[in-house]
Design a protein around this motif. Structure first.
Motif, mmCIF file in Angstrom:
data_model
loop_
_atom_site.group_PDB
_atom_site.id
_atom_site.type_symbol
_atom_site.label_atom_id
_atom_site.label_comp_id
_atom_site.label_asym_id
_atom_site.label_seq_id
_atom_site.Cartn_x
_atom_site.Cartn_y
_atom_site.Cartn_z
ATOM 1 N N ALA A 118 -3.264 16.144 8.508
ATOM 2 C CA ALA A 118 -2.098 17.045 8.515
ATOM 3 C C ALA A 118 -0.976 16.554 7.606
ATOM 4 O O ALA A 118 -0.142 17.365 7.185
ATOM 5 C CB ALA A 118 -1.579 17.186 9.951
ATOM 6 N N VAL A 119 -0.958 15.265 7.292
ATOM 7 C CA VAL A 119 0.172 14.731 6.509
ATOM 8 C C VAL A 119 -0.223 14.116 5.172
ATOM 9 O O VAL A 119 0.607 14.025 4.263
ATOM 10 C CB VAL A 119 0.996 13.710 7.321
ATOM 11 C CG1 VAL A 119 1.637 14.379 8.540
ATOM 12 C CG2 VAL A 119 0.196 12.504 7.728
ATOM 13 N N VAL A 120 -1.473 13.690 5.033
ATOM 14 C CA VAL A 120 -1.907 13.019 3.800
ATOM 15 C C VAL A 120 -2.172 14.056 2.715
ATOM 16 O O VAL A 120 -2.781 15.094 2.956
ATOM 17 C CB VAL A 120 -3.161 12.148 4.065
ATOM 18 C CG1 VAL A 120 -3.733 11.599 2.761
ATOM 19 C CG2 VAL A 120 -2.823 11.006 5.016
ATOM 20 N N ALA A 121 -1.719 13.756 1.514
ATOM 21 C CA ALA A 121 -1.872 14.678 0.383
ATOM 22 C C ALA A 121 -3.329 14.740 -0.065
ATOM 23 O O ALA A 121 -4.088 13.820 0.059
ATOM 24 C CB ALA A 121 -0.997 14.222 -0.774
ATOM 25 N N GLY B 244 0.815 -1.208 0.000
ATOM 26 C CA GLY B 244 0.000 0.000 0.000
ATOM 27 C C GLY B 244 0.849 1.258 0.000
ATOM 28 O O GLY B 244 2.071 1.216 0.152
ATOM 29 N N THR B 245 0.171 2.367 -0.159
ATOM 30 C CA THR B 245 0.863 3.656 -0.124
ATOM 31 C C THR B 245 1.272 3.956 1.316
ATOM 32 O O THR B 245 0.765 3.342 2.266
ATOM 33 C CB THR B 245 -0.052 4.786 -0.624
ATOM 34 O OG1 THR B 245 -1.142 4.933 0.296
ATOM 35 C CG2 THR B 245 -0.569 4.522 -2.033
ATOM 36 N N ALA B 246 2.147 4.922 1.468
ATOM 37 C CA ALA B 246 2.556 5.324 2.817
ATOM 38 C C ALA B 246 1.359 5.833 3.613
ATOM 39 O O ALA B 246 1.233 5.539 4.802
ATOM 40 C CB ALA B 246 3.642 6.384 2.731
ATOM 41 N N ARG C 156 1.955 14.711 1.901
ATOM 42 C CA ARG C 156 2.284 16.066 1.448
ATOM 43 C C ARG C 156 3.784 16.250 1.317
ATOM 44 O O ARG C 156 4.549 15.821 2.169
ATOM 45 C CB ARG C 156 1.754 17.088 2.452
ATOM 46 C CG ARG C 156 0.266 17.136 2.514
ATOM 47 C CD ARG C 156 -0.174 18.157 3.524
ATOM 48 N NE ARG C 156 -1.619 18.020 3.706
ATOM 49 C CZ ARG C 156 -2.369 18.944 4.207
ATOM 50 N NH1 ARG C 156 -1.848 20.087 4.606
ATOM 51 N NH2 ARG C 156 -3.664 18.744 4.329
ATOM 52 N N SER C 157 4.178 16.912 0.267
ATOM 53 C CA SER C 157 5.600 17.227 0.098
ATOM 54 C C SER C 157 5.889 18.523 0.859
ATOM 55 O O SER C 157 4.983 19.217 1.302
ATOM 56 C CB SER C 157 5.947 17.373 -1.386
ATOM 57 O OG SER C 157 5.187 18.411 -1.944
ATOM 58 N N GLY C 158 7.166 18.823 1.000
ATOM 59 C CA GLY C 158 7.545 20.063 1.659
ATOM 60 C C GLY C 158 7.738 19.932 3.155
ATOM 61 O O GLY C 158 8.113 20.901 3.806
ATOM 62 N N ARG C 159 7.474 18.766 3.692
ATOM 63 C CA ARG C 159 7.699 18.535 5.123
ATOM 64 C C ARG C 159 8.876 17.587 5.286
ATOM 65 O O ARG C 159 9.020 16.622 4.544
ATOM 66 C CB ARG C 159 6.454 17.923 5.758
ATOM 67 C CG ARG C 159 5.288 18.894 5.780
ATOM 68 C CD ARG C 159 4.384 18.614 6.969
ATOM 69 N NE ARG C 159 3.500 19.741 7.191
ATOM 70 C CZ ARG C 159 2.210 19.724 6.928
ATOM 71 N NH1 ARG C 159 1.650 18.630 6.458
ATOM 72 N NH2 ARG C 159 1.482 20.787 7.163
ATOM 73 N N ASP C 160 9.684 17.859 6.275
ATOM 74 C CA ASP C 160 10.816 16.991 6.558
ATOM 75 C C ASP C 160 10.286 15.640 7.036
ATOM 76 O O ASP C 160 9.502 15.583 7.987
ATOM 77 C CB ASP C 160 11.679 17.644 7.644
ATOM 78 C CG ASP C 160 12.942 16.868 7.960
ATOM 79 O OD1 ASP C 160 12.987 15.641 7.731
ATOM 80 O OD2 ASP C 160 13.885 17.501 8.456
#
Length: 193
Positions: free
Chosen positions: A190-193, A78-80, A148-152
């Motif tokens: 908060a984290v899922v695109a 599965g996806t992350a 989401r991109s842009g987060r460490d």
């Protein structure tokens, strides 16, 4: 000539782990450990040397088993985003199935803090290993487009691990399943695109 041991040492560690998990380190007496393991005091001390040494073994046994289960989720198919969702869902469900005992790691941190000894070393190792797995999952999530991109990725890992910890504390507070799922949903948003 020494008498051979007539018990399963790993089963004794497992039983002791459940006693510590139910009562905490300080409140678990030597007699509690004897009752849990079925061993006499002399066998407990001859085999494990001290209550603290038995606790360290029990804590390491717990963290290793939890890590194996978490690794299967985080490195599975599965996806992350799907894997992180499974992690949070499994955390909630297992807390409710275990009669809200919480997590031995979280309970130990609340009781003892981060001591500068074998207990602290086990707690630090557990944190580092979990963060490494979660960081890798977050990296994969950016690549597969599900996070989401842009987060460490290391920051995402800290956030997810703290959410898991918080869910375990909520469980101990007897928070409803619905409220726990609401927190998981907010965290994922908060984290899922």
């Amino acid at each position: 000539m020494a008498r051979p041991r007539e018990f399963d040492e790993s089963a004794a560690v497992e039983s002791a782990m459940h006693a510590f998990w139910a009562h905490g380190y300080e409140a678990t007496s030597t007699q509690d450990l004897c009752d849990a393991t079925g061993l006499g005091r002399s066998s407990v001390y001859n085999t494990f040397t001290s209550k603290k040494a038995l606790f360290e073994r029990s804590l390491t046994h717990y963290t290793d088993s939890q890590l194996t289960a978490r690794q299967a989720l985080l490195e599975g198919p599965g996806t992350a985003a799907e894997r992180l969702t499974a992690l949070l869902t499994t955390t909630i469900d297992s807390e409710l199935e275990r009669n809200r005992r919480g997590c031995l790691v979280v309970n130990t941190l609340a009781e003892l803090g981060m001591p500068d000894d074998g207990i602290g070393a086990a707690l630090r190792s557990d944190t580092e290993r979990n963060l490494a797995m979660l960081t890798e999952c977050a990296r994969e999530g950016v690549l597969d487009g599900s996070l989401r991109s842009g987060r460490d990725p290391a920051d995402v890992a800290q956030f997810v691990l703290n959410t898991v910890t918080g869910l375990k504390v909520m469980s101990r507070r007897d928070t409803s399943r619905e409220a726990m799922y609401a927190v998981a949903d907010l965290a994922l948003s908060a984290v899922v695109a």
